[in-house]
Design a protein around this motif. Sequence first.
Motif, short mmCIF file in Angstrom:
data_model
loop_
_atom_site.label_atom_id
_atom_site.label_comp_id
_atom_site.label_asym_id
_atom_site.label_seq_id
_atom_site.Cartn_x
_atom_site.Cartn_y
_atom_site.Cartn_z
N ILE A 30 65.38 -6.21 20.84
CA ILE A 30 66.48 -7.18 20.85
C ILE A 30 66.64 -7.91 22.20
N SER A 31 65.52 -8.32 22.74
CA SER A 31 65.46 -9.11 23.99
C SER A 31 66.12 -8.43 25.17
N GLY A 32 66.21 -7.12 25.14
CA GLY A 32 66.77 -6.38 26.27
C GLY A 32 68.28 -6.26 26.26
N PHE A 33 68.94 -6.72 25.20
CA PHE A 33 70.39 -6.58 25.12
C PHE A 33 70.74 -5.14 24.75
N ASP A 34 71.89 -4.68 25.23
CA ASP A 34 72.37 -3.32 24.97
C ASP A 34 73.01 -3.29 23.58
N PRO A 35 72.41 -2.56 22.63
CA PRO A 35 72.98 -2.55 21.28
C PRO A 35 74.36 -1.89 21.21
N VAL A 36 74.64 -0.97 22.09
CA VAL A 36 75.93 -0.28 22.07
C VAL A 36 77.05 -1.19 22.59
N ALA A 37 76.72 -2.10 23.50
CA ALA A 37 77.73 -3.00 24.08
C ALA A 37 78.39 -3.88 23.02
N TYR A 38 77.68 -4.21 21.95
CA TYR A 38 78.30 -5.00 20.89
C TYR A 38 79.51 -4.26 20.32
N PHE A 39 79.41 -2.94 20.22
CA PHE A 39 80.49 -2.13 19.66
C PHE A 39 81.56 -1.81 20.71
N ASN B 270 81.98 -3.21 24.00
CA ASN B 270 82.50 -4.35 24.76
C ASN B 270 82.77 -5.59 23.90
N SER B 271 82.39 -5.54 22.64
CA SER B 271 82.55 -6.67 21.73
C SER B 271 81.88 -7.94 22.25
N GLN B 272 80.74 -7.76 22.91
CA GLN B 272 79.97 -8.90 23.37
C GLN B 272 78.51 -8.52 23.59
N ALA B 273 77.68 -9.55 23.59
CA ALA B 273 76.25 -9.35 23.85
C ALA B 273 76.05 -9.25 25.35
N LEU B 274 75.64 -8.08 25.82
CA LEU B 274 75.44 -7.87 27.25
C LEU B 274 74.02 -7.36 27.49
N PRO B 275 73.34 -7.91 28.47
CA PRO B 275 71.98 -7.44 28.75
C PRO B 275 71.98 -6.01 29.30
N GLY B 276 70.98 -5.26 28.89
CA GLY B 276 70.81 -3.92 29.43
C GLY B 276 70.14 -4.00 30.80
N LYS B 277 70.10 -2.87 31.48
CA LYS B 277 69.51 -2.80 32.82
C LYS B 277 68.23 -1.97 32.74
N ASP B 278 67.25 -2.38 33.53
CA ASP B 278 65.96 -1.67 33.45
C ASP B 278 66.06 -0.22 33.89
N GLU B 279 67.05 0.14 34.69
CA GLU B 279 67.19 1.55 35.08
C GLU B 279 67.74 2.42 33.94
N VAL C 278 77.24 -10.40 14.33
CA VAL C 278 78.47 -10.00 13.65
C VAL C 278 78.40 -8.50 13.45
N ILE C 279 79.55 -7.84 13.61
CA ILE C 279 79.66 -6.44 13.21
C ILE C 279 80.47 -6.44 11.92
N SER C 280 79.88 -5.88 10.87
CA SER C 280 80.54 -5.80 9.57
C SER C 280 80.38 -4.38 9.05
N ASP C 281 81.48 -3.77 8.65
CA ASP C 281 81.46 -2.39 8.17
C ASP C 281 80.74 -1.47 9.15
N GLN C 282 81.04 -1.65 10.42
CA GLN C 282 80.48 -0.83 11.50
C GLN C 282 78.97 -0.94 11.62
N ARG C 283 78.38 -2.04 11.19
CA ARG C 283 76.95 -2.29 11.34
C ARG C 283 76.75 -3.62 12.05
N LEU C 284 75.72 -3.68 12.89
CA LEU C 284 75.41 -4.86 13.69
C LEU C 284 74.36 -5.71 12.97
N TYR C 285 74.63 -7.00 12.88
CA TYR C 285 73.71 -7.95 12.26
C TYR C 285 73.44 -9.09 13.23
#
Length: 173
Positions: free
Chosen positions: A57-66, A68-77, A131-138
């Motif tokens: 997912i282009s390095g974005f943090d999948p947990v941040a969507y849930f 932080n409610s936003q698309a945030l890039p992950g860190k290489d560390e 979008v998060i729908s029914d606790q799933r990320l799309y």
Amino acid sequence: MMGNTMAAARQERKLHFWRLRTGLVLAGLLSATLWGGRIGAATIEWVVVDPNSGLAISGFDPVAYFINSQALPGKDEFEQVVAGTIWRFRNAGNCAAFVADPEVYGPRFGGYDPVGVARGVAVAGNPLLWVISDQRLYFFYATETREEFVSDRDLTISTADRAWPSVLRTIVP
């Protein structure tokens, strides 16, 4: 001077990564075939991976969507290989949450646009259109497909669920 500027150690890691990923994918397909396992929409084995970086997912943090409610890039560390794919996270807590339950935090349909999947086509979603729908990320390819999804989520999801096994066969790892 033109040529490959990638360090030898990084080249070797990248080659090892692709061999490992290919082996894991083949092993998963073999076990699903031998034991009648179903590769469903909840799996993260077929996640959209950037072909240049090898990142899910282009390095974005999948947990941040849930969280932080936003698309945030992950860190290489805070990088972790899960199901043969490299994921990045904003912090150790997000990494631990994902590793403990990747099916919950990973994008549904592996990050492919559910509207495209419902139409029988694997179209990589954009991690910035989500979008998060029914606790799933799309993820979605375009704002139009996101709007179409939001207007009739249940129909899109049920149609995509039925089409997903066929769409999986069209995806080349």
